[in-house]
Design a protein around this motif. Structure first.
Motif, PDB file in Angstrom:
ATOM      1  N   ILE A 222       0.847  -1.186   0.000  1.00  0.00           N
ATOM      2  CA  ILE A 222       0.000   0.000   0.000  1.00  0.00           C
ATOM      3  C   ILE A 222       0.887   1.241   0.000  1.00  0.00           C
ATOM      4  CG2 ILE A 222      -1.834   1.237   1.189  1.00  0.00           C
ATOM      5  CD1 ILE A 222      -2.651  -1.511   0.076  1.00  0.00           C
ATOM      6  N   VAL A 223       1.882   1.248   0.884  1.00  0.00           N
ATOM      7  CA  VAL A 223       2.943   2.254   0.892  1.00  0.00           C
ATOM      8  C   VAL A 223       4.262   1.491   0.814  1.00  0.00           C
ATOM      9  CG1 VAL A 223       4.067   4.124   2.149  1.00  0.00           C
ATOM     10  CG2 VAL A 223       1.578   3.845   2.287  1.00  0.00           C
ATOM     11  N   PRO A 224       4.996   1.591  -0.298  1.00  0.00           N
ATOM     12  CA  PRO A 224       6.260   0.855  -0.428  1.00  0.00           C
ATOM     13  C   PRO A 224       7.252   1.268   0.649  1.00  0.00           C
ATOM     14  CG  PRO A 224       5.532   1.726  -2.547  1.00  0.00           C
ATOM     15  CD  PRO A 224       4.659   2.354  -1.504  1.00  0.00           C
ATOM     16  N   PRO A 225       8.255   0.445   0.896  1.00  0.00           N
ATOM     17  CA  PRO A 225       9.237   0.768   1.940  1.00  0.00           C
ATOM     18  C   PRO A 225       9.855   2.146   1.758  1.00  0.00           C
ATOM     19  CG  PRO A 225       9.524  -1.486   1.208  1.00  0.00           C
ATOM     20  CD  PRO A 225       8.512  -0.876   0.286  1.00  0.00           C
ATOM     21  N   ILE A 226       9.855   2.903   2.846  1.00  0.00           N
ATOM     22  CA  ILE A 226      10.462   4.242   2.852  1.00  0.00           C
ATOM     23  C   ILE A 226      11.204   4.429   4.173  1.00  0.00           C
ATOM     24  CG2 ILE A 226       8.761   5.325   1.323  1.00  0.00           C
ATOM     25  CD1 ILE A 226       7.428   6.494   3.842  1.00  0.00           C
ATOM     26  N   ARG A 227      12.108   5.364   4.211  1.00  0.00           N
ATOM     27  CA  ARG A 227      12.809   5.720   5.436  1.00  0.00           C
ATOM     28  C   ARG A 227      12.305   7.075   5.913  1.00  0.00           C
ATOM     29  NH1 ARG A 227      15.699   3.563   9.492  1.00  0.00           N
ATOM     30  NH2 ARG A 227      16.843   2.277   7.994  1.00  0.00           N
ATOM     31  N   ILE A 228      11.745   7.106   7.135  1.00  0.00           N
ATOM     32  CA  ILE A 228      11.301   8.365   7.719  1.00  0.00           C
ATOM     33  C   ILE A 228      12.541   9.156   8.146  1.00  0.00           C
ATOM     34  CG2 ILE A 228       9.918   9.433   9.524  1.00  0.00           C
ATOM     35  CD1 ILE A 228       8.294   7.791   7.534  1.00  0.00           C
ATOM     36  N   ARG A 230      15.203  10.790  10.127  1.00  0.00           N
ATOM     37  CA  ARG A 230      15.539  10.661  11.541  1.00  0.00           C
ATOM     38  C   ARG A 230      14.604   9.695  12.256  1.00  0.00           C
ATOM     39  NH1 ARG A 230      15.711  15.900  10.289  1.00  0.00           N
ATOM     40  NH2 ARG A 230      13.733  16.338  11.292  1.00  0.00           N
ATOM     41  N   GLY A 231      14.050   8.735  11.509  1.00  0.00           N
ATOM     42  CA  GLY A 231      13.131   7.772  12.098  1.00  0.00           C
ATOM     43  C   GLY A 231      13.301   6.392  11.499  1.00  0.00           C
ATOM     44  N   PRO A 232      12.295   5.535  11.651  1.00  0.00           N
ATOM     45  CA  PRO A 232      12.405   4.155  11.205  1.00  0.00           C
ATOM     46  C   PRO A 232      12.166   3.998   9.711  1.00  0.00           C
ATOM     47  CG  PRO A 232      10.247   4.530  12.126  1.00  0.00           C
ATOM     48  CD  PRO A 232      11.020   5.809  12.343  1.00  0.00           C
ATOM     49  N   ALA A 233      12.527   2.843   9.181  1.00  0.00           N
ATOM     50  CA  ALA A 233      12.061   2.412   7.870  1.00  0.00           C
ATOM     51  C   ALA A 233      10.676   1.811   8.054  1.00  0.00           C
ATOM     52  CB  ALA A 233      13.014   1.383   7.278  1.00  0.00           C
ATOM     53  N   VAL A 234       9.755   2.130   7.163  1.00  0.00           N
ATOM     54  CA  VAL A 234       8.374   1.657   7.308  1.00  0.00           C
ATOM     55  C   VAL A 234       7.815   1.238   5.956  1.00  0.00           C
ATOM     56  CG1 VAL A 234       7.953   3.178   9.274  1.00  0.00           C
ATOM     57  CG2 VAL A 234       7.328   3.929   6.985  1.00  0.00           C
ATOM     58  N   ALA A 235       6.773   0.428   6.013  1.00  0.00           N
ATOM     59  CA  ALA A 235       5.978   0.095   4.834  1.00  0.00           C
ATOM     60  C   ALA A 235       4.583  -0.244   5.324  1.00  0.00           C
ATOM     61  CB  ALA A 235       6.569  -1.082   4.067  1.00  0.00           C
ATOM     62  N   VAL A 236       3.590  -0.017   4.472  1.00  0.00           N
ATOM     63  CA  VAL A 236       2.217  -0.416   4.761  1.00  0.00           C
ATOM     64  C   VAL A 236       1.826  -1.442   3.720  1.00  0.00           C
ATOM     65  CG1 VAL A 236      -0.175   0.329   5.027  1.00  0.00           C
ATOM     66  CG2 VAL A 236       1.691   1.832   5.775  1.00  0.00           C
ATOM     67  N   LEU A 237       1.302  -2.576   4.193  1.00  0.00           N
ATOM     68  CA  LEU A 237       1.021  -3.718   3.340  1.00  0.00           C
ATOM     69  C   LEU A 237      -0.419  -4.178   3.529  1.00  0.00           C
ATOM     70  CD1 LEU A 237       4.233  -5.709   4.360  1.00  0.00           C
ATOM     71  CD2 LEU A 237       3.987  -4.209   2.365  1.00  0.00           C
ATOM     72  N   ALA A 238      -0.893  -4.965   2.575  1.00  0.00           N
ATOM     73  CA  ALA A 238      -2.189  -5.628   2.702  1.00  0.00           C
ATOM     74  C   ALA A 238      -1.974  -7.120   2.532  1.00  0.00           C
ATOM     75  CB  ALA A 238      -3.183  -5.117   1.666  1.00  0.00           C
ATOM     76  N   ASP A 239      -2.624  -7.925   3.361  1.00  0.00           N
ATOM     77  CA  ASP A 239      -2.515  -9.365   3.207  1.00  0.00           C
ATOM     78  C   ASP A 239      -3.422  -9.836   2.062  1.00  0.00           C
ATOM     79  OD1 ASP A 239      -5.147  -9.717   4.177  1.00  0.00           O
ATOM     80  OD2 ASP A 239      -4.486 -10.208   6.205  1.00  0.00           O
ATOM     81  N   PRO A 240      -3.401 -11.114   1.685  1.00  0.00           N
ATOM     82  CA  PRO A 240      -4.187 -11.566   0.522  1.00  0.00           C
ATOM     83  C   PRO A 240      -5.692 -11.349   0.656  1.00  0.00           C
ATOM     84  CG  PRO A 240      -2.476 -13.165   1.021  1.00  0.00           C
ATOM     85  CD  PRO A 240      -2.487 -12.170   2.153  1.00  0.00           C
ATOM     86  N   GLN A 241      -6.193 -11.211   1.883  1.00  0.00           N
ATOM     87  CA  GLN A 241      -7.623 -10.972   2.080  1.00  0.00           C
ATOM     88  C   GLN A 241      -7.952  -9.483   2.163  1.00  0.00           C
ATOM     89  OE1 GLN A 241      -5.918 -13.496   4.074  1.00  0.00           O
ATOM     90  NE2 GLN A 241      -6.520 -14.683   2.266  1.00  0.00           N
ATOM     91  N   GLY A 242      -6.926  -8.623   2.117  1.00  0.00           N
ATOM     92  CA  GLY A 242      -7.153  -7.183   2.092  1.00  0.00           C
ATOM     93  C   GLY A 242      -6.972  -6.471   3.408  1.00  0.00           C
ATOM     94  N   ALA A 243      -6.611  -7.176   4.484  1.00  0.00           N
ATOM     95  CA  ALA A 243      -6.387  -6.517   5.773  1.00  0.00           C
ATOM     96  C   ALA A 243      -5.078  -5.731   5.717  1.00  0.00           C
ATOM     97  CB  ALA A 243      -6.336  -7.548   6.891  1.00  0.00           C
ATOM     98  N   VAL A 244      -5.114  -4.479   6.155  1.00  0.00           N
ATOM     99  CA  VAL A 244      -3.964  -3.571   6.046  1.00  0.00           C
ATOM    100  C   VAL A 244      -3.226  -3.504   7.373  1.00  0.00           C
ATOM    101  CG1 VAL A 244      -3.251  -1.212   5.528  1.00  0.00           C
ATOM    102  CG2 VAL A 244      -5.147  -2.234   4.270  1.00  0.00           C
ATOM    103  N   PHE A 245      -1.908  -3.491   7.311  1.00  0.00           N
ATOM    104  CA  PHE A 245      -1.051  -3.382   8.487  1.00  0.00           C
ATOM    105  C   PHE A 245       0.269  -2.747   8.067  1.00  0.00           C
ATOM    106  CE2 PHE A 245      -0.120  -7.298   6.366  1.00  0.00           C
ATOM    107  CZ  PHE A 245       1.252  -7.473   6.463  1.00  0.00           C
ATOM    108  N   GLY A 246       1.034  -2.326   9.047  1.00  0.00           N
ATOM    109  CA  GLY A 246       2.339  -1.740   8.760  1.00  0.00           C
ATOM    110  C   GLY A 246       3.455  -2.595   9.307  1.00  0.00           C
TER     111      GLY A 246
END
Length: 250
Positions: A222-228, A230-246
Motif C-alpha cells: 500500500i505504501v512501499p518501503p520508505i525511510r522516515i 531521523r526515524g524508522p524504515a516503514v511500509a504499509v502492506l495488505a494481506d491476501p484478504q485485504g487486511a492492512v497493516f504496517g
C-alpha cells in the motif's frame, strides 16, 4: 522510552478478523514466523492465537458478520472494561460490541472514537495480552489515521489519559511518557472513502525484505518501503484478504 509490556491505557493485543483463517495462518507464518494455535472448543469459534516461541503475540478469527471487511483491531488495556465503555460514550465515542466475558481470560468491548476508528478494550483476568512487544514479529507501534486530530487528541486523553507529544506533522502517544504509537492526519493522498482507523505496525529486521516476502505470499504494498527522516524504515502492506497493516524497523 517505548512501552515494553501491556499496561493500563496502552496497547495490549492485536487481532485479525479475516475471511480466510487458514490462508492468513500461512501468510503470517511466512512473514513473521508465527506459530498458530487454534482453540479447539466449539464456543471459541476457531479463535487462533499466534505465538513466537511460547509467547502469544496476536490472534486471528473468522469474520463476525458476512458483510464485515477483513481488518486488524488494536486492543487497549483497562482495569475496568465497563467503566472504560462509559468513558468512551461520555467522550462522544460509540459502543460497537460488549462488554462481555471471554471464558476466564478477561472482559472486552469494541468501541469507536467520534471519527469512527474502531478499537477494543481489554480487562485482563487470566490473559494479560501480548507476551512480547517491539521484538521482531510482534506489535511495535500503533497509528491512528484520522481527519480530525484535534478532536481525537481530546477524546483519547479523556478516555485513557495518554501523554501527547505533538508537532505540526505528527503526534506521539504515550502512557506516562512511554511511547507506544502516534497519530497522523488524513491527507490528500487518502482515498475519499478511506475510513478513520487504527493501524498496527509490526517490528521487523528488514522492511524491504519483509515487503518482498509479503508480495511473494500474495500480499500487496500500500505504501512501499520508505525511510522516515531521523526515524524508522516503514511500509504499509495488505494481506491476501485485504487486511492492512504496517511494518517498521526501528
Amino acid at each position: 522510552m517505548k512501552l515494553t509490556e501491556p499496561v493500563p491505557g496502552g496497547p495490549c493485543w492485536v487481532e485479525l478478523s479475516t475471511s480466510d483463517v487458514p490462508g492468513a495462518k500461512a501468510f503470517y507464518a511466512a512473514l513473521f514466523g508465527w506459530r498458530p494455535e487454534t482453540d479447539p472448543r466449539p464456543e471459541a469459534g476457531g479463535y487462533t492465537v499466534e505465538r513466537i516461541g511460547e509467547d502469544a503475540v496476536a490472534a486471528l478469527s473468522p469474520l463476525y458478520r458476512p458483510e464485515q471487511q477483513p481488518a486488524w483491531t488494536v486492543s487497549f488495556a483497562t482495569k475496568d472494561a465497563d467503566a472504560a465503555v462509559d468513558a468512551v460514550t461520555s467522550a462522544g465515542g460509540t459502543l460497537l460490541m460488549g462488554p462481555m466475558d471471554v471464558f476466564d481470560q478477561g472482559r472486552f468491548a469494541v468501541a469507536a472514537d467520534p471519527s469512527g476508528a474502531a478499537f477494543s478494550l481489554w480487562q485482563a483476568r487470566a490473559f494479560a495480552g501480548a507476551g512480547r512487544l517491539n521484538d521482531p514479529g510482534t506489535l511495535g507501534w500503533t497509528e491512528l489515521r484520522t481527519p480530525d486530530p484535534e478532536s481525537a487528541t481530546a477524546f483519547y486523553r479523556t478516555v485513557f489519559g495518554w501523554t501527547v507529544d505533538a508537532t505540526e506533522r505528527y503526534t506521539h502517544w504515550g502512557v506516562d511518557g512511554a511511547e507506544f504509537g502516534g497519530m497522523k492526519a488524513m491527507g490528500e493522498d487518502e482515498q475519499a472513502d478511506t475510513p478513520s482507523r487504527w493501524l498496527p505496525y509490526f517490528t521487523v529486521v528488514d522492511v524491504e525484505a519483509t515487503a518482498a516476502t509479503a508480495l511473494g505470499a500474495g500480499g500487496e504494498p500500500i505504501v512501499p518501503p520508505i525511510r522516515i527522516p531521523r526515524g524508522p524504515a516503514v511500509a504499509v502492506l495488505a494481506d491476501p484478504q485485504g487486511a492492512v497493516f504496517g511494518v517498521h524497523a526501528p
